[in-house]
Each structure stands twice: as C-alpha cells, then as structure tokens.
Design an enzyme around this catalytic site. Structure first.
Site, mmCIF file in Angstrom:
data_model
loop_
_atom_site.group_PDB
_atom_site.id
_atom_site.type_symbol
_atom_site.label_atom_id
_atom_site.label_comp_id
_atom_site.label_asym_id
_atom_site.label_seq_id
_atom_site.Cartn_x
_atom_site.Cartn_y
_atom_site.Cartn_z
ATOM 1 N N CYS A 1 -5.159 -25.709 -11.371
ATOM 2 C CA CYS A 1 -4.198 -26.266 -10.411
ATOM 3 C C CYS A 1 -2.787 -25.766 -10.626
ATOM 4 O O CYS A 1 -1.884 -26.132 -9.855
ATOM 5 C CB CYS A 1 -4.230 -27.788 -10.460
ATOM 6 N N ASP B 1 -43.311 9.172 -4.408
ATOM 7 C CA ASP B 1 -44.524 8.534 -3.913
ATOM 8 C C ASP B 1 -45.382 9.486 -3.094
ATOM 9 O O ASP B 1 -46.484 9.120 -2.686
ATOM 10 C CB ASP B 1 -44.167 7.300 -3.070
ATOM 11 N N ASP C 1 -37.136 -6.146 0.884
ATOM 12 C CA ASP C 1 -35.887 -6.550 0.254
ATOM 13 C C ASP C 1 -35.540 -8.013 0.556
ATOM 14 O O ASP C 1 -35.106 -8.754 -0.324
ATOM 15 C CB ASP C 1 -34.755 -5.626 0.697
#
Length: 1037
Positions: free
Chosen positions: A82, A371, A737
């Site tokens: 603060c 891949d 995802d």
C-alpha cells in the site's frame, strides 16, 4: 552422451538396436505452517506480547519483523503493497522520521536489547539465521533453529540462490550455506565509530556522519555482498495492473451494456412482427445466441493485467560469479513432418536461433522430432549442426538480434548501430557468405529429395535409410551436438542437438503432433531430463535471445513459481501485409483476451512459444499452499476456539518428515498407483518422473540410455497407459494445445502470460485468403471435437473444483464459437430477404423504443473504444478482426460444424482440399494468389444476394415513391453492414489489383444499376398524360 556417435535405430518390440555409422536429488519443499513473509519466505513470528506480528496496520501485508526492521532502517520505510510509511511498533528502535508520529513510544524498552533477546530468543535466531527468500537448501527443516554442523566435503554443490556470508565472520561460516543474514549490524549504525572519535573535532564527526549516509562514498569495510543479498530478496517479476482510469470505465460500460442488452431483447421478444413472423423469430434466436456468445467472450476480460520481469535480479540470484550456474536446464522441442511443406531451411533457422539463445550452453538441449522420417530433414539437420559451430559464437560475440540468420541478414535496419568492435563488419561479411553457402547446400539437399530413387535412400556408408517407408520404420535417434565433441570454432561448448524420429508401424494409433510431442517428453526425460521444456513450431524462431530468462523469472520464483505450469508467449508473425487484410496477426486475441485470462488463472496454451514445467505435464497436481490452522473448540466454552498446533511427523532419527506439496503428491502416487500403468514400462523413465529438479543418474551408461530412449519412443509404449488421457499432450482433437492447457488448469495449476518488449518468438502465417480459411477451419474443427469429447469444458472438471468460473467461460467460448456460424449465416441472409420481400424483422418503433437501439449501439462502440484504450490495440487491427470474424464465421466455422457433426455422429471424415496456382516471387505475391476451395462458396453467395437485395430494394423504392424510402433505410443499413464486413473477402476474390481499385468496381456496379433503374422509371423520352387514370378510378372519379 557423445555427439556424432552415429544414428541409433531400433524397435523395442522387435528387440532390434542398430548403430549406424551432476545428477542431484530432488529437494523437498519446505513445510510451511501459518502465515509466511512475502519478502523472505520466513514465518511471520510473534510480537513481544505473543500476538501475530503485523508490520502494516493499513493493509496487513505479511512481513516478518527482521524484514520490517531492515526496511525501516536501510530501505524505503514504506509497505511494499500500500506504500504507507511503516509506523514504529512496540519494541522497535527509532529511525529518522519517527519524531513526526503521534503514536505512544515504547521508551522503556527502546534500548533494552538484551531483555528483548531473552524474551524472543526464537525471533532473534530467525533474524540471525533466517532462511533466504529464494533458493532454500535441502536442510531447511521446519524445526531448524540453530545452524547445522556441515562437515568439510559433504556439500559439493551450492544451492541456487544462496550467497556465502563468510565476510560477516568466521563464526557464521557454517550457517551461511543455507541461511540469510540481514545486512545490518546488531547495534545502531556508526555507534562504535562515534565512540572512537568522540574526542575529535566537529568536522571529523560530520564527515563520519556523511560517510554513513553515503554522501562521501562507501565505507572501506563495507561488504560488497550486502547490497547483492538485499537485491536477491526482491521478486523476479511483478504484476502491473491496468490503470483504474482506464479499466473502471471499461467495466462500467460492460455492466451497462449487459443491462441495455437485456432491455433490448425484452423489447424485441414482446413486440413481434405479425406479417413476417418467420423472419422475426429467426432474428430473435440469432440475437439471443449473439448475446450469450458475447457474455462468454467479454467477462473473461474483466481482470486484465500486465507483467514486468527483472532479468538482472535473476542473474544476481542464480549466476553468482565464482559459483556454479544454478539456472534450471531447459529442453527445446521442435516438430516437423513433411520437408516439402515445411522447408528445411526454415526449420534450420529455428534450430540455429535456439542454439544461440542467451542461456548457459550446458543447460540447453534441442530435440527435433521428424515425424516423417525424412532423410532430407536428417541431412539438413546435419548441415545445420556444422554451420552452428560458426554461427553461435558470432551471435554471442556481437550480441546480435534476432539470432536466426535468414531474418538477421534480411533486416532493413542499420546493422552497425551499437556495434563498437572493429572486426564486426569484416566478420559479418564473412558470416553472410558462410550462410549463403549453407543455403546452397540446403537447397541442394531439398532438390535431391524431390525424386525418390526406386531402391530408396542410401546413407553415405551404404546402409539403407531406416525411414524409407514413412509408415513402417523403427525409431531413430542421432546426437549431433553435445557435451563431448560438440564445440564451436572457438573451442567453446555447444548445446546438445538431438534428432528423433519415433517408431511407426501399421495398426498403431500415432496421434499426429500430440503423439510426437509425447515421444519427445519421454526421450528427453531419459537423455537430459530438464525440469522445463519449451516447444516451438518449426517455423517459429527465437526472436529474443533472452526469452528463456524471461520465462525463468516466473518459473524459478520460489514463492509462486512452483504453482506455475507454463509460461505462454504471444505469437508474432513476419511477412504479413501492412494492412493485415485477413487479421493474421490475431492482435485482438493475443493483446486483449490473453491479458484478461492472465488476471484470472492464466492464458490458454496456443500450441507454440510456451515453456512448460515437466512435472505439470506428468499429471502431478500443484503444491498446496499453507493452510490456516483450524479453530477447534475447547471443553470450557463452545463459543470460542483455540488454534490447534500442527504436529509434525517425526522419523526414526527425530527429524521432521516433509510430506507437503509435490513430495506429498508423489508419496501418495508411490503408495497407491501402479507407475507402469501410468507412465509405461520403463524403469529409467519412471525414475526420472520423480526428479523434480531434473537430471539423469550419473551411473547410467550412454549405451543403456540410448537403448531406453529407443524403447520409450516405440509405437506400442503408450498402450494401456495414461499417455494422451491424463499425461502429456492430450489426444482427442487436432487442437491438442487447448485440451492440454485445460487439463492442467483443471488440476489447479496456474499459467503466466509473458509479453516482453521485444517479441520472444516470431513465425510465419498464411496471408492468402484460401490458406487462411483452411487454417481457421482446422482450429474450428478441433474446437468442435473438444465440444463433443469427454473433456468438454461444458461438463468436465467440476469434481476437482480447481478451475475458476471466468476461466471456464473462456474455455467454453473456445469450444462453442464455431457454432456461432449458424446464427451468423442466417443473420447475414436476413437483410437480402427483407429487401427482396419488402418485409422487415422489426415493427415500426416509437421514439421511446428507438432509445434502446441507440443505447445498444453506443454501448457497443464504447466497449470497443475503451477496450482499445487499455490494451493498446489500434482501431485498424480491431476492425480487421471484426471483418474476419464474419468472413470466417460464414465459411470456415460453418464447414467445421458440418464436418465435426459428420465425424462425431456418422463417423465420416471429410477433408476440404485446396488447389493452388502459380504465384509471383515478389513481396506479398501470395496475398493476391487465387486458390479455389469450397470454403469460398458461402461468403460469395451471401455477398451476391445482398448486392442484389440492395439493387432490388432501391428500385422498389423508386417505383413506389418517396413514402417507401423511410422503411428502406433500416434494411439498407443491415445490408451494408454485411457488405462492409465482407469487403476483404471480395478483394481476395478479385485477386491482384492492377489499375482499378476494388471499391471503384463495387460502387460502379451499384450506381450503374441504380441509375439504370432510375432512368427507366423517369423515361424522359415518353410523353406523360396528365390527369386521372379513368381505367383505374372510373367515370365517377
């Protein structure tokens, strides 16, 4: 593992393995009871009266007394939260500024230091031997009150974030290994010096006072580590809330728009159009769905935040000079499939940018997943490894950005700016020549791969390439660079570079990219086992070499980092036209929506540019935070309670056993779960999953690790395990995802959105209309698949109760947005139908009812303007996003819904292919290439019927007179709304703009049609008879 040891290929199921020519234990988490200091991490402690110590009475920000005393004496004297000045509390020494306070001073005990120490022995020990806020050692038990005895040679490696305090005295050497000492003496500063010089003159005493204040330079006996230790106590990052002057009006407008929308829908429902009840009902259904969709999209943006990182503090904390580097290792994952669609040169630039990142080389490992088992990719990676020996030292020597050579040499900027080395120009020219020769070699490899020989590819030693059959081949691993043999031209070590191609056999489900990423998780765990992983698409290069450090500021923060599952970076793109015709940059999503999610539970995972915590992908839950002690009632009074002290479990040697957080989770798994059922039948891999800090066993031989790596990438390894359902990348959708991030958020993890000033990663995006629509089709189809799966955010994850409601709103919106295409298609058709049938979806409105429409449009525009104000997004980017929302909604999203329903309900898998023509080689030539696809049919139809409707409506108004122009304006407004949103689509249909602008063609057609009809109506060459028509009104008219 040695680099260039040969390609290792094999199949675990077939028992084949062919070679073609400092581990550290996980450190247990600290068991925290009660409230913890937010600065140093110690317990708050008690006051002299036995109450909980409260430093700031304004906000109650938790700070322990040693940090409070240090902040008042040496710091800014204000609360970190603060910003209120700390008041002097009972038992605290006076400091400058206390005289102005009116609080009652504790004069009696102000200088009674000995009594205070006797009364608060535990607090004094905490002050002298307190634990550091960051980087606790392995001996930080809960009950350690005195410094442990450390035998010489027992501790071979310092713990990250620790600083030796030997300069403070030999008596504290043992405790300084894991303890923090506040950088201030026991007595008042300068008191001894005043006693020594009290016989001197006034000038000497004043000079000494100035020396203490820092006006005459540092004291000769100051410890240089004191300031550094103080710096390490600071956080590595902080939240930057949006200014209240920007966010509060935005929230007020959202609430006002919600109320106005409710009043508008109430009016629309209570005032039907009886002569066009079908049109009215259709419009009502569409508007209700639009309102629902707006709520799902708008309210997750209620709490947007920004973030700042402090890279200098990260270096001070974990990269102390003279000590081992304690930054966490990171494994990079790059995936590719087809070298013909994903050019090897683009992949090579991504690899080179990773190898040259600003991070310790021994902490970096790069894994390329091929891949497609392409020999072209393998040979290109071999050439890339050789070129990296020259490129990486050049980048680090001259600190260039970006560190992808193609992008660096293509920059149209002053490359000599900020360069002071005399040899830079000469070495840059030589490096550019080296890169051009490298490009020629890569192009030769690609040209050679265009035609496959009948007998298949043959390697240089005469061995057939194991991946000649891309659907039936063994697993392959090749280490190109590494810790032994991987050095650059200057003799410096290079990061590890590993080629991986998982095994593929007919009859096995391989799960596309998600399966390839899971194979990389396992093979990297066996070979390097870094605690963090960063995945990139093959066309996304590292644009900011400090991106990994930016992520570590969040993930390595001991206070909050343990609860972070991943750090997501925004996607930025190269090669997009200046006006971004088809909203390829997705600025509204990345700069508005993702910031809003960051203020809730974190952004969604978008598939690339993300740094993961490995433990989160293994399905572990985040560590539990400290819980407040429960209140238990005593026997004497049922209305009041006392705090129950937690009894720590003791081992046989009397030491406390820490079973909190991640260790508690692992202990539970070890006792209740079958690890083979969860992780697969690999002892080495299962062992690695329990190593929170990463690392591989030093006793493991390279041959054993390679054999196990081949085993974990075999095609049958995931059978009857939790891979793809609870672990790793989640299967079940082509947009894996979204599912992966959703599962982690459901377990209670939190994610972070990091937006450094220099974009961390950049990639390429399709700028052609057809390619862009097919990209959006793939995303939307994945969302539809998630909606119909068991992991749908609509009904999954309520049992755990870890997913926040606004975060769930965002995930629901990501799965239901394709269904908006159905009401959007109907709503875009309504204006043309109204113009052609002379009907309208609304009745004649009164002046009072018109206020609803005016207020609704004002609130819509106000929301957009205030959103742009706090986000920094330009109005052009916002408008492009709105246009493509309509274009994609009535084309790609519509086809995704149809294809998803056919796949889910009927099991029919439909693919929409694109037929391409030749394009120009000049810049943005792809933008004007016309590629026909069925996705173009719906928006073309909508555009044509609206143009025809406008012509028909105007002609009808001309024929019927001026009284029909009033109702026509409402219909024309909606029709032009559709046409304006489809304007970029029309430009894409027309292809290249040679001479005539598109807008000229549109207005020419409209004006020509209108003036033609007007000419026919006037017909000046025909004589008009005056007077009444006797045939129409009769003889008695």
């Amino acid at each position: 593992m040695e680099a260039s040891a040969g390609l290792v290929a094999g199949s675990h199921n077939r028992n084949e393995l062919v070679v073609i020519h400092g581990h550290e234990e996980p450190k247990p988490l600290k068991n925290l009871d009660g409230q913890v200091c937010e600065i140093c991490g110690d317990q708050i402690g008690l006051t002299v009266d036995g109450d909980l110590f409260v430093a700031c009475n304004e906000c109650g920000f938790p700070v322990c007394k040693p940090c409070y005393e240090y902040e008042r004496r040496e710091g800014t004297q204000v609360c970190p939260q603060c910003k209120t000045r700390y008041k002097r509390l009972k038992g605290s020494a006076r400091v400058a500024g206390d005289d102005d306070e009116e609080d009652v001073d504790d004069i009696e005990h102000e200088f009674n230091i000995e009594d205070g120490q006797e009364k608060n022995k535990h607090l004094t020990e905490a002050m002298l031997h307190g634990k550091m806020a960051y980087g606790r050692g392995h001996d930080d038990e809960e009950n350690s009150q005195f410094p442990p005895v450390i035998a010489a040679g027992v501790r071979s490696r310092p713990v990250s974030g620790e600083f030796p305090m030997g300069s403070y005295g030999d008596q504290m050497l043992a405790s300084s290994l894991h303890k923090r000492v506040h950088p201030y003496p026991v007595s008042e500063p300068g008191s001894a010096r005043w006693d020594e010089k009290k016989e001197g003159g006034w000038k000497e005493r004043m000079d000494d006072w100035k020396m203490q204040q820092g006006n005459l330079g540092p004291e000769p006996d100051d410890d240089p580590d004191a300031v550094m230790v103080d710096e390490t106590r600071q956080p590595l990052s902080r939240k930057v809330p949006i200014a209240s002057s920007k966010i509060n009006p935005y929230r007020m407008i959202i609430v006002a728009r919600l109320v106005i929308l409710a009043l508008f829908l109430r009016y629309r429902i209570l005032n039907p159009v009886h002569d066009a009840i079908g049109l009215w009902l259709t419009s009502i259904i569409c508007e209700i769905w639009f309102a629902f969709s707006w709520i799902l999209d708008q309210f997750p943006k209620w709490l947007p935040i920004d973030r700042e990182t402090y890279l200098d503090r990260l270096s001070i904390r974990y990269e102390r000079e003279g000590e081992p580097n304690m930054l966490a290792p990171v494994d990079f994952f790059v995936s590719t499939v087809d070298p013909m669609k994903e050019p090897p040169l683009v992949t090579a630039n991504t690899i080179l940018s990773i190898l040259a990142v600003d991070y310790p080389v021994e902490k970096i490992s790069c894994y390329l997943s091929d891949d497609g088992a392409s020999m072209c990719t393998f040979e290109a990676l071999s050439e890339t490894a050789e070129f990296a020996r020259k490129w990486v030292p050049f980048c680090k020597k001259f600190n260039i950005e970006p560190r992808a050579p193609e992008m660096y040499f293509a920059l149209k900027v002053d490359y000599l700016k900020d360069k002071v080395q005399p040899t830079f120009v000469k070495e840059r020219r030589a490096m550019k020549r080296e890169y051009e020769e490298f490009k020629v070699r890569i192009n030769a490899i690609v040209a050679k791969a265009q035609k496959v020989p009948p007998e298949g590819w043959i390697m240089q030693d005469g061995t057939p390439w194991p991946g000649n059959n891309t659907r039936d081949h063994p697993g392959m691993i090749q280490v190109f660079l590494g810790h032994s043999g991987g050095h650059d031209v200057e003799g410096n070590e290079l990061p590890r570079l590993v080629y991986v191609s998982r095994e593929k056999r007919p009859g096995f489900a391989h799960h596309k990219k998600a399966g390839a990423m899971n194979a990389l998780i396992r093979v990297s765990a066996v070979l390097t086992n870094a605690p963090f992983m960063l995945n990139l698409d093959c066309d996304h290069y590292v644009n900011n070499s400090k991106a990994v450090r930016e992520a570590m500021c969040f993930l390595m923060d001991p206070q909050t980092g343990k609860k972070m599952c991943y750090v997501q970076f925004p996607q930025r793109f190269d090669g997009i036209d200046r006006h971004d015709r088809y909203a390829n940059r997705n600025t509204v999503f990345f700069d508005i929506n993702m910031k809003g999610l960051d203020g809730i539970q974190g952004p969604v995972y978008v598939g690339t540019g993300c740094v993961f915590r490995r433990q989160a992908l293994y399905g572990y839950e985040p560590p539990k935070g400290p819980k407040r002690p429960k209140m238990v009632s005593c026997d004497c009074c049922p209305c009041f309670g006392r705090r129950k002290k937690k009894q720590s479990k003791k081992g046989v040697n009397g030491e406390a056993i820490n079973l909190e957080g991640m260790d508690d989770d692992k202990q539970l798994l070890m006792s209740q779960m079958n690890f083979e059922k969860r992780f697969g039948q690999s002892a080495i891999f299962v062992t690695s999953t329990l190593m929170e800090e990463g690392g591989v066993p030093p006793s493991s031989s390279p041959a054993a690790l390679l054999k196990e790596a081949i085993h974990v990438i075999s095609c049958g390894y995931e059978d009857k395990t939790d891979w793809g359902t609870e672990l790793g990348w989640i299967y079940g959708s082509i947009t894996e995802d979204i599912l992966t991030g959703f599962k982690m958020h459901c377990r209670g993890w939190r994610s972070i959105y990091c937006m450094p000033k220099r974009p961390a990663f950049k990639g390429s995006a399709p700028i052609n209309l057809s390619d862009r629509l097919n990209q959006v089709l793939r995303w939307a189809l994945g969302s539809v698949e998630i909606f119909f799966s068991r992991h749908s955010p609509v009904w999954y994850g309520y049992k755990e109760g870890q997913l926040k409601w606004l975060e769930r709103f965002a995930y629901v919106n990501t799965t239901v947005y394709p269904f908006t295409s159905l009401p959007l298609l109907a709503y875009c058709t309504l204006p043309a139908i109204c113009l052609l049938t002379d009907k309208f979806i609304m009745p004649e409105i009164s002046t009072f009812a018109s206020l609803f429409f005016i207020a609704l449009f004002i609130s819509i525009f106000a929301t957009g303007i205030l959103e742009l104000r706090w986000s920094g997004v330009s109005i052009e980017e916002w408008w492009r996003n709105e246009q493509f929302w309509v274009i994609g909604g009535i084309s790609a999203h519509l086809f995704a819904v149809v294809q998803g329903l056919l796949k889910v309900l009927a099991g029919i898998d439909t693919n929409f292919t694109v037929t391409s023509k030749a394009t120009d080689d000049e810049e943005f030539g792809e933008l004007y290439t016309f590629k026909w696809t069925t996705l173009l049919i719906p928006p073309t139809t909508i555009l044509i019927i609206n143009l025809v409707g406008v012509v028909a409506g105007v002609s009808d108004a001309i024929n019927n007179g001026y009284q029909s122009w009033g109702p026509l304006f409402g219909k024309l407004f909606f029709a032009f709304w559709v046409i304006v949103h489809l304007y970029p689509f029309l430009k894409g249909l027309m292809g290249r703009q040679n001479r005539t602008p598109t807008i000229v063609v549109i207005w020419s057609v409209l004006l020509a049609s209108i003036f033609s009809l007007l000419w026919v109506r006037i017909d000046p060459f025909v004589m008009k008879t005056k007077g009444p028509d006797t045939k129409q009104c009769g003889i008695n008219c």
